[in-house]
Design a protein around this motif. Structure first.
Motif, PDB file in Angstrom:
ATOM      1  N   UNK A   1      -7.832   8.223  -9.895  1.00  0.00           N
ATOM      2  CA  UNK A   1      -6.381   8.085  -9.776  1.00  0.00           C
ATOM      3  C   UNK A   1      -5.777   9.211  -8.944  1.00  0.00           C
ATOM      4  N   UNK A   2      -6.236  10.441  -9.181  1.00  0.00           N
ATOM      5  CA  UNK A   2      -5.660  11.592  -8.482  1.00  0.00           C
ATOM      6  C   UNK A   2      -5.870  11.495  -6.977  1.00  0.00           C
ATOM      7  N   UNK A   3      -7.033  10.997  -6.571  1.00  0.00           N
ATOM      8  CA  UNK A   3      -7.313  10.879  -5.142  1.00  0.00           C
ATOM      9  C   UNK A   3      -6.452   9.798  -4.496  1.00  0.00           C
ATOM     10  N   UNK A   4      -6.265   8.689  -5.195  1.00  0.00           N
ATOM     11  CA  UNK A   4      -5.362   7.652  -4.689  1.00  0.00           C
ATOM     12  C   UNK A   4      -3.940   8.213  -4.545  1.00  0.00           C
TER      13      UNK A   4
ATOM     14  N   UNK B   1     -11.938  -4.838 -11.630  1.00  0.00           N
ATOM     15  CA  UNK B   1     -10.581  -5.355 -11.867  1.00  0.00           C
ATOM     16  C   UNK B   1      -9.869  -4.729 -13.055  1.00  0.00           C
ATOM     17  N   UNK B   2     -10.607  -4.099 -13.955  1.00  0.00           N
ATOM     18  CA  UNK B   2      -9.982  -3.537 -15.153  1.00  0.00           C
ATOM     19  C   UNK B   2      -9.621  -2.063 -15.013  1.00  0.00           C
ATOM     20  N   UNK B   3      -9.974  -1.456 -13.884  1.00  0.00           N
ATOM     21  CA  UNK B   3      -9.623  -0.054 -13.665  1.00  0.00           C
ATOM     22  C   UNK B   3      -8.224   0.021 -13.048  1.00  0.00           C
ATOM     23  N   UNK B   4      -7.372   0.872 -13.608  1.00  0.00           N
ATOM     24  CA  UNK B   4      -5.958   0.887 -13.203  1.00  0.00           C
ATOM     25  C   UNK B   4      -5.674   1.725 -11.963  1.00  0.00           C
ATOM     26  N   UNK B   5      -6.586   2.622 -11.584  1.00  0.00           N
ATOM     27  CA  UNK B   5      -6.300   3.586 -10.518  1.00  0.00           C
ATOM     28  C   UNK B   5      -5.883   2.904  -9.218  1.00  0.00           C
ATOM     29  N   UNK B   6      -6.721   1.983  -8.743  1.00  0.00           N
ATOM     30  CA  UNK B   6      -6.442   1.322  -7.472  1.00  0.00           C
ATOM     31  C   UNK B   6      -5.222   0.407  -7.569  1.00  0.00           C
ATOM     32  N   UNK B   7      -5.030  -0.214  -8.740  1.00  0.00           N
ATOM     33  CA  UNK B   7      -3.877  -1.112  -8.902  1.00  0.00           C
ATOM     34  C   UNK B   7      -2.563  -0.351  -8.735  1.00  0.00           C
TER      35      UNK B   7
END
Length: 565
Positions: free
Chosen positions: A176-179, A219-225
């Motif tokens: 998440x931090x990198x996004x 699909x269940x990881x929130x970081x990219x979403x």
């Protein structure tokens, strides 16, 4: 038994721990007392450095001790060489502390302070430290923030940081931090000249493809979403800050396309080239808001039908014209619109996410992303599908159902407002809007209702949005029947309001009804089918406040404020 190691019981272990904790507390208090005593007396010496160092090594999060150390740096008279040497030792100390707690706000702040005071900081070493920390924990946002500080101070090119974030994302999509770091870099490297997209259009397409790859991988990881939500956050734009103005002999109301702050230096009113002394106030008593009002004193403004009326805001002159229908001077511009961008590419993404939603029907992110894509592609064409998918989200993601209900309300209101203005055109005066029984849970774009005189919001769920009614400064007739309203504490004062229906709600406070009548110049009030309508002497008390007020307490044939006129 001889030769056997004694195994301590749980009670004995707890007692030893208790003794050890008590010993540490005594040592801590003694150390703190000594440090504070020296600080109070202005005694800055090696002892205060040594004592505070021992304590922060044991507990790096005591920010007061770091404050003392910074004060000591300024209090001890060192030579320049010794001062620099001590600062370098402080860097070593903070590094030891970061090993104990790599997410300590106080330690990272101290490291920034030290580098700010070093004549020649070693930024390469600092970047290396960041790399080590992020290899241990790639989501350590304290370290990511520190890296931004180092990059800015060292003048490191943004394209290098862009490559760094790409490497981290390719190593692990669930970063998440990198996004987030990427979302800070890209607008600087590839700004959108029109301000409608987060980044330049061609780069926008590339990033959408990258993030789609990540969302399909897991699909269940929130970081990219979350990053994708940022990419799809397009902005409605208008080349004018002011949307509309209405003015008569009594007052002037200005509605803006965004929240602004008004004062005499940035906003002036002129009538026939004469500057009018005007005190604007916000509709909600906040410094920044989208609707502002000014009331004129009696005989304060000399207006004629052929008067030249203009408002100057931030250097832009807005000319008002006489409106025969409104019997007022008025100005109005087009609603801000969403420009079409990457429609073909977004449509391809929409098809892909529809497939993902079919494969994983309970994945809320696939559905929500599809909704946002449809709105960006063609909100009118996909309106029914958007509402249907939001209803599905409300059903499958109950923990966030209120968020989806509010989002649904915003889409419905925006659709209706745009439809009304598109149908009647900018030149036509729009005096009413009818939004009953639409399951609205919040108001949205209320600034564009600020000149409407009749507003029907009956049969919704707006009990928690009463404060937003403050924008309805021209509303004469308002229906809030059957909205589940329990309290009127946040109901605003609306100077134009004369007819108000609160029928079939859950109002029980007589004091709130009396306060409402005191603050608003009503001629008719409908409070039927509320517990408060049975209050003793309610009619007598209301009559004492407003003798001319017509109050509906029980059903009467032929009486209904809700009906449009």
């Amino acid at each position: 038994m001889h030769g056997r190691v004694k195994v301590r019981t749980t009670a004995e272990q707890e007692e030893l721990k208790k003794i050890e904790r008590a010993k540490k507390v005594v040592q801590y208090r003694a150390g703190i007392d000594l440090i504070f005593k020296k600080r109070k007396e202005g005694i800055w010496d090696d002892e205060i450095f040594l004592m505070s160092e021992q304590m922060v090594l044991k507990n790096p999060d005591i920010y007061t001790l770091w404050n003392v150390r910074r004060e000591a740096f300024g209090g001890i008279k060192w030579s320049q060489e010794d001062y620099v040497e001590q600062l370098k030792k402080e860097l070593i100390l903070t590094e030891h502390c970061l090993r104990a707690n790599p997410k300590s706000y106080s330690v990272w702040h101290q490291r920034c302070w030290v580098n700010d005071h070093l004549p020649e900081p070693d930024w390469a070493t600092e970047l290396s430290l960041c790399a080590k920390c992020l290899n241990l924990d790639e989501r350590n946002f304290h370290c990511w923030d520190y890296r931004q500080y180092v990059v800015k101070k060292a003048g490191i090119p943004e394209d290098e940081e862009f490559k760094f974030s790409t490497t981290k994302i390719e190593t692990n999509f669930s970063n998440y931090s990198s996004w987030h770091y990427r979302s800070l870099i890209l607008p600087k490297m590839f700004p959108d000249e029109n301000g409608e997209l987060p980044i330049r259009e061609d780069k926008h397409i590339e990033e959408l493809d990258l993030v789609m790859n990540a969302t399909f991988t897991d699909p269940n990881d929130t970081s990219a979403w979350f990053y994708q939500r940022w990419l799809l956050n397009t902005r409605s734009t208008s080349n004018k800050t002011v949307w509309g103005i209405r003015m008569n002999e009594a007052r002037i109301v200005i509605a803006f396309n965004k929240e602004v702050s008004l004062n005499k230096s940035n906003t002036q009113l002129k009538v026939d080239e004469n500057l009018i002394d005007t005190e604007f106030r916000s509709c909600n008593a906040k410094n920044y808001t989208s609707v502002w009002i000014a009331t004129f004193p009696e005989n304060g403004v000399n207006l004629k039908r052929n008067s030249v009326v203009e408002v100057l805001h931030d250097g832009v002159d807005y000319q008002l014209n006489w409106s025969l229908n409104d019997q007022a001077w008025a100005y109005k511009s087009e609603l801000p619109c969403n420009q079409e961008h990457n429609v073909k590419h977004l449509s391809t993404q929409l098809e892909n996410y529809k497939q993902l939603a079919e494969i994983e029907p309970d994945n809320k992110w696939a559905l929500l992303t599809g909704i946002i894509l449809m709105k960006n592609i063609d909100a009118v064409k996909y309106h029914a599908t958007i509402l249907n998918d939001l209803d599905t989200l409300i059903r499958i993601d109950k923990k966030r159902s209120q968020y989806y209900k509010d989002l649904r309300s915003k889409y419905v209101i925006e659709f209706m407002i745009r439809h009304i203005f598109a149908d009647k055109g900018i030149e036509c005066e729009i005096s009413q809007i009818v939004l009953p029984c639409m399951n609205l849970t919040t108001l949205w774009m209320e600034r564009y209702m600020s000149f409407m005189e009749q507003i029907n919001l009956a049969g919704n769920q707006l009990g928690d949005s009463l404060q937003k009614l403050c924008a309805l400064q021209s509303c004469v007739k308002l229906s809030l029947s059957s909205n589940g309203i329990k309290s009127l504490q946040r109901f605003p004062t609306l100077e134009s309001l004369r007819f108000l229906s609160l029928r079939d709600n859950k109002l029980s406070s007589l004091d709130e009804i009396l306060d409402l009548v005191k603050r608003n110049n009503l001629t008719e009030l409908d409070i039927r089918d509320n517990p408060v309508s049975n209050a003793t002497d309610i009619l007598t008390q209301l009559t004492m406040i407003s003798p001319e007020l017509k109050v509906f307490l029980t059903s009467q044939p032929g009486s209904n404020i809700d009906s449009s006129s």
